[in-house]
Design a protein around this motif. Structure first.
Motif, short mmCIF file in Angstrom:
data_model
loop_
_atom_site.label_atom_id
_atom_site.label_comp_id
_atom_site.label_asym_id
_atom_site.label_seq_id
_atom_site.Cartn_x
_atom_site.Cartn_y
_atom_site.Cartn_z
N SER A 118 -25.66 71.61 -93.87
CA SER A 118 -26.56 71.47 -92.68
C SER A 118 -26.20 72.47 -91.60
O SER A 118 -26.82 72.96 -90.97
N ARG A 119 -24.74 72.14 -91.08
CA ARG A 119 -24.36 72.82 -90.02
C ARG A 119 -24.43 74.08 -90.22
O ARG A 119 -24.68 75.03 -89.41
N LEU B 7 -28.63 71.36 -80.87
CA LEU B 7 -28.34 70.46 -81.93
C LEU B 7 -27.06 70.47 -82.60
O LEU B 7 -26.53 69.60 -83.51
N LEU B 8 -26.49 71.55 -82.23
CA LEU B 8 -25.22 72.05 -83.11
C LEU B 8 -24.00 70.84 -82.49
O LEU B 8 -23.21 70.62 -83.22
N ASP B 9 -24.13 70.34 -81.30
CA ASP B 9 -23.10 69.58 -80.91
C ASP B 9 -23.06 68.07 -81.46
O ASP B 9 -22.12 67.55 -81.80
N VAL B 10 -24.49 67.71 -81.99
CA VAL B 10 -24.60 66.53 -82.86
C VAL B 10 -23.94 66.91 -84.12
O VAL B 10 -22.99 65.96 -84.63
N ILE C 181 -20.21 64.69 -86.10
CA ILE C 181 -20.49 64.19 -87.37
C ILE C 181 -19.46 64.88 -88.20
O ILE C 181 -18.77 64.37 -89.11
N TYR C 182 -19.47 66.31 -87.93
CA TYR C 182 -18.33 66.84 -88.69
C TYR C 182 -17.13 66.60 -88.45
O TYR C 182 -16.16 66.28 -89.26
N ALA C 183 -16.43 66.40 -87.02
CA ALA C 183 -15.22 66.12 -86.79
C ALA C 183 -15.06 64.58 -87.24
O ALA C 183 -13.78 64.35 -87.91
N TYR D 8 -12.79 67.76 -82.98
CA TYR D 8 -13.96 67.86 -82.08
C TYR D 8 -14.10 68.89 -81.01
O TYR D 8 -14.36 70.03 -81.14
N SER D 9 -12.70 69.15 -80.34
CA SER D 9 -12.49 69.95 -79.37
C SER D 9 -12.03 71.42 -80.07
O SER D 9 -12.42 72.40 -79.66
N GLU D 10 -11.38 71.27 -80.97
CA GLU D 10 -11.02 72.36 -81.74
C GLU D 10 -12.32 73.29 -82.50
O GLU D 10 -12.25 74.33 -82.42
#
Length: 221
Positions: A39-40, A56-59, A63-65, A117-119
């Motif tokens: 999805s990403r 929407l990418l931040d959402v 979730i990815y992180a 998440y930061s990386e």
């Protein structure tokens, strides 16, 4: 042998299958992670084509992180213990002085949710340029090498590679036995013809008391 010589994807698939036998919930986490990456990546492509909402990418990044953190730490914890079994089995079967070790090579420098998440946010421009998620467990590898850092596949003979592949399976049996308190049914399909007598005998010694073992072979032993 393909696990030893093949692409990172082959090793990930093998170790994911072993981890899933011990921790059944892991496969669910892995499948959720794959869906998130899909999805990403779809959103990344749409943004690159000026057809997606970058907000929407931040959402998806959060979730990815979360999922990447779970998978990464599960794999690292597992391989640390598995590698000890592998090292001991290789030394016993090969009768060599040194055994290769297995290390987990992560494309992420981070291990915690906040750091991952930061990386991933710092790498966002690269992801947008390629239209895919470039970092994460789906890109990682399990490296088999000497303690000095030399890759096993760069120096190992065919016999050493065969020994290493057997040791992977023996270590699988042992780690399942230790964690799950269960013995495995072991199927061995005519590998003796590819091992010298000392290695054959050493392997049989390692299998003593490990439960039901079924051999197929050409020669009589």
């Amino acid at each position: 042998i393909n696990i030893i010589n093949g692409a990172p994807e082959t090793r990930r698939k093998y170790f994911d299958s072993v981890i899933s036998k011990i921790f059944p919930k892991y496969i669910d986490e892995l499948n959720k992670y794959k869906d998130i990456c899909f999805s990403r990546n779809l959103l990344l492509k749409k943004i690159r084509e000026k057809n997606g909402d970058i907000k929407l990418l931040d959402v998806w990044n959060k979730i990815y992180a979360e999922r990447a953190c779970t998978i990464l730490n599960t794999r690292k914890s597992f391989i640390k213990e598995f590698s000890d079994f592998f090292l001991n089995n290789y030394l016993k079967i090969s009768n060599e002085e040194n055994s290769p070790v297995i290390n987990y090579l992560s494309t992420l420098k981070s291990e915690t949710f906040d750091d991952i998440y930061s990386e991933i946010n710092l790498n966002i421009n690269n992801d947008l340029r390629r239209g895919s998620t470039l970092l994460g467990p789906h890109k990682d590898d399990y490296i088999i090498k000497k303690k000095e850092g030399i890759l096993f596949s760069n120096y190992a003979s065919q016999g050493q590679r065969r020994t290493a592949s057997i040791c992977l399976k023996l270590s699988e049996v042992e780690i399942i036995k230790k964690i799950k308190k269960k013995k495995s049914v072991i199927l061995i399909d005519d590998i003796f013809s590819e091992l010298d007598e000392n290695r054959r005998n050493s392997m049989i010694d390692q299998l003593q008391g490990e439960g039901q073992i079924i051999f197929t072979m050409v020669n009589n032993y």
